[in-house]
Structures are given as C-alpha cells and as structure tokens.
Scaffold this motif. Structure first.
Motif, short mmCIF file in Angstrom:
data_model
loop_
_atom_site.label_atom_id
_atom_site.label_comp_id
_atom_site.label_asym_id
_atom_site.label_seq_id
_atom_site.Cartn_x
_atom_site.Cartn_y
_atom_site.Cartn_z
N ASN A 4 0.81 -1.21 0.00
CA ASN A 4 0.00 0.00 0.00
C ASN A 4 0.85 1.27 0.00
OD1 ASN A 4 -2.78 0.93 0.07
ND2 ASN A 4 -2.32 1.79 2.08
N ASN A 5 2.17 1.12 -0.04
CA ASN A 5 3.05 2.28 0.03
C ASN A 5 3.98 2.36 -1.18
OD1 ASN A 5 2.23 3.04 2.77
ND2 ASN A 5 3.28 1.18 3.39
N LYS A 133 5.08 7.25 0.85
CA LYS A 133 3.70 7.69 0.69
C LYS A 133 2.74 6.50 0.59
CE LYS A 133 4.60 12.21 -1.34
NZ LYS A 133 4.17 13.18 -2.37
N THR A 134 1.48 6.78 0.83
CA THR A 134 0.45 5.75 0.79
C THR A 134 -0.35 5.87 -0.51
OG1 THR A 134 0.24 5.76 3.20
CG2 THR A 134 -1.59 4.83 1.96
N LYS A 136 -3.51 5.91 -2.56
CA LYS A 136 -4.89 6.22 -2.20
C LYS A 136 -5.79 6.21 -3.43
CE LYS A 136 -3.48 9.27 1.61
NZ LYS A 136 -3.55 10.65 2.15
N THR A 176 -10.55 10.87 -0.14
CA THR A 176 -9.57 9.83 -0.47
C THR A 176 -9.55 8.78 0.63
OG1 THR A 176 -7.72 10.98 0.60
CG2 THR A 176 -8.09 11.44 -1.74
N PRO A 178 -7.09 5.09 1.75
CA PRO A 178 -5.98 4.19 1.40
C PRO A 178 -6.50 3.03 0.54
CG PRO A 178 -5.82 4.83 3.69
CD PRO A 178 -7.15 5.35 3.19
N LYS A 179 -5.75 2.69 -0.49
CA LYS A 179 -6.21 1.70 -1.46
C LYS A 179 -6.57 0.37 -0.82
CE LYS A 179 -4.89 -0.47 -5.85
NZ LYS A 179 -6.08 -0.04 -6.61
N ASN A 180 -5.84 -0.03 0.21
CA ASN A 180 -6.12 -1.34 0.82
C ASN A 180 -7.39 -1.34 1.66
OD1 ASN A 180 -5.09 0.26 2.87
ND2 ASN A 180 -3.79 -1.34 3.74
N LYS A 181 -7.99 -0.15 1.87
CA LYS A 181 -9.25 -0.06 2.62
C LYS A 181 -10.42 0.33 1.72
CE LYS A 181 -6.95 1.35 6.93
NZ LYS A 181 -6.87 2.42 7.97
#
Length: 203
Positions: A4-5, A133-134, A136, A176, A178-181
């Motif tokens: 995710n980063n 960075k994360t 998103k 926005t 985080p992509k994993n959520k």
C-alpha cells in the motif's frame, strides 16, 4: 501481498562520477507525467549542451506503470538500463534521472559504461530525501442535503480525508481512502442507496 506504500524523492538532486577522464553528471527530478520528463530533458540538454550523451530513465505513477530507459547513442543497455536499475533497486517512483556524459578520450567498454551510469545515478539518489507515501483512491459522493449527517458520519468513523465539498441542495463531497481499505469503504457507502458514489482516480 499488496503493497500500500511507495517511495519518491522530495527534491531535485545532482550526482557525479568520473571514470578514466569521462565525467558523468546526474540530475534527479521528481516527475509526475511524460510532459514533466520532456520539460526536464529540454532543460538539462540546454544546460549541458556540450555533453556527448544525455541518457535517462524514469518511473511514474504509484503503481510504477510507466517506465522507460534511453541510451541516447551509447551501446544498447549500457546507460538507460543501469540508471533505471538504480531507481528500481531503491523502490522509487515519480523519479527521473538524466546523466550527461562528457567523453574523456578513453573508451570505457560495456562494463565501464554500465558501472559509470549506475554509480552516477546512485550518487544522485543518495543526495535526496526519500518520502514514503500511501497509495490512495479518490471518490466523489453525490447526495441530497438531508443525507449530509450520514455522509459526514461515514467520513469521520472511517477517518477519510476530505478533498473538497459543495453543500447545497444537491451536495458533492470528494474524499480519499488508502487503497487497501477502499473496497470496505465503497461497500459502506453503497449500502445507503441515497448516496451515489463514483471512483475518480488512484493517487
């Protein structure tokens, strides 16, 4: 497992390497599009106009989907590829490295060229500040004003980052996550049929 980063360089940097009289001056830039790359290439070719070669490599996007290496007249894979390899080995993206070579009168051979471009690129990277960075995803939610409390409760409970709002009779909010959520958040919004959710982009 999904990562995710991602990492990128905060600031432009300059590196240097010398081999048998040949000078390799490396320029690292944060870039976010091919237009950024073209602009920086024009700048460095003008600045280092006397250099024999302007070799470069770059990786763009959080998923590293755009990658390119260019040897600019050097033997195939002796310049762009080792530069790209340094960007990859440092797990960087949104990064462009241009290496201007001034010929010193002695041919370096394939191993010498690969080593020189690699070390010049590495020197530029080592001078920079690396940011973690994360990844998103950005979404837009459309709703009527009476739903505003429900929307804001979802935003607060899930600690989502609000990008912009427009609260009138027909309301819009961009956020926005985080992509994993993202999958979980999308389900929560879609459970309320009075909210219209639209995916915008990954950043």
């Amino acid at each position: 497992m999904f990562n995710n980063n991602y990492k990128e360089i905060k600031n432009p940097t300059i590196g240097f390497y010398k081999e048998k009289g040949s000078k390799f001056i490396s320029y690292l830039f944060p870039v976010y599009s091919e237009e950024d790359v073209k602009e920086k290439l024009v700048k460095i070719k003008k600045l280092e106009h006397a250099a024999r070669h302007h070799c470069y490599a770059y990786i763009i996007n959080s998923d590293k989907s755009e990658q390119r290496a260019n040897d600019d007249g050097e033997p195939s894979s002796t310049a762009g590829k080792p530069i790209l390899g340094q960007i990859q080995s440092n797990n960087l993206t949104n990064t462009l490295i241009i290496v201007a070579r001034y010929f010193g009168g002695t041919k370096l051979g394939v191993p010498g060229l690969i080593r020189s471009y690699k070390k010049a690129a590495s020197d530029a990277i080592s001078s920079g500040i690396i940011l973690k960075k994360t990844i998103k995803e950005e979404y837009k939610v459309d709703f009527k004003f009476p739903q505003i409390n429900n929307v804001m409760r979802l935003i607060k409970e899930n600690e989502l980052e609000v990008v912009s709002t427009n609260f009138k009779t027909d309301c819009t909010l961009i956020f926005t996550v985080p992509k994993n959520k993202a999958d979980n958040i999308v389900c929560k919004f879609k459970n309320n049929h009075k909210l219209k959710l639209k995916y915008l982009k990954t950043i």
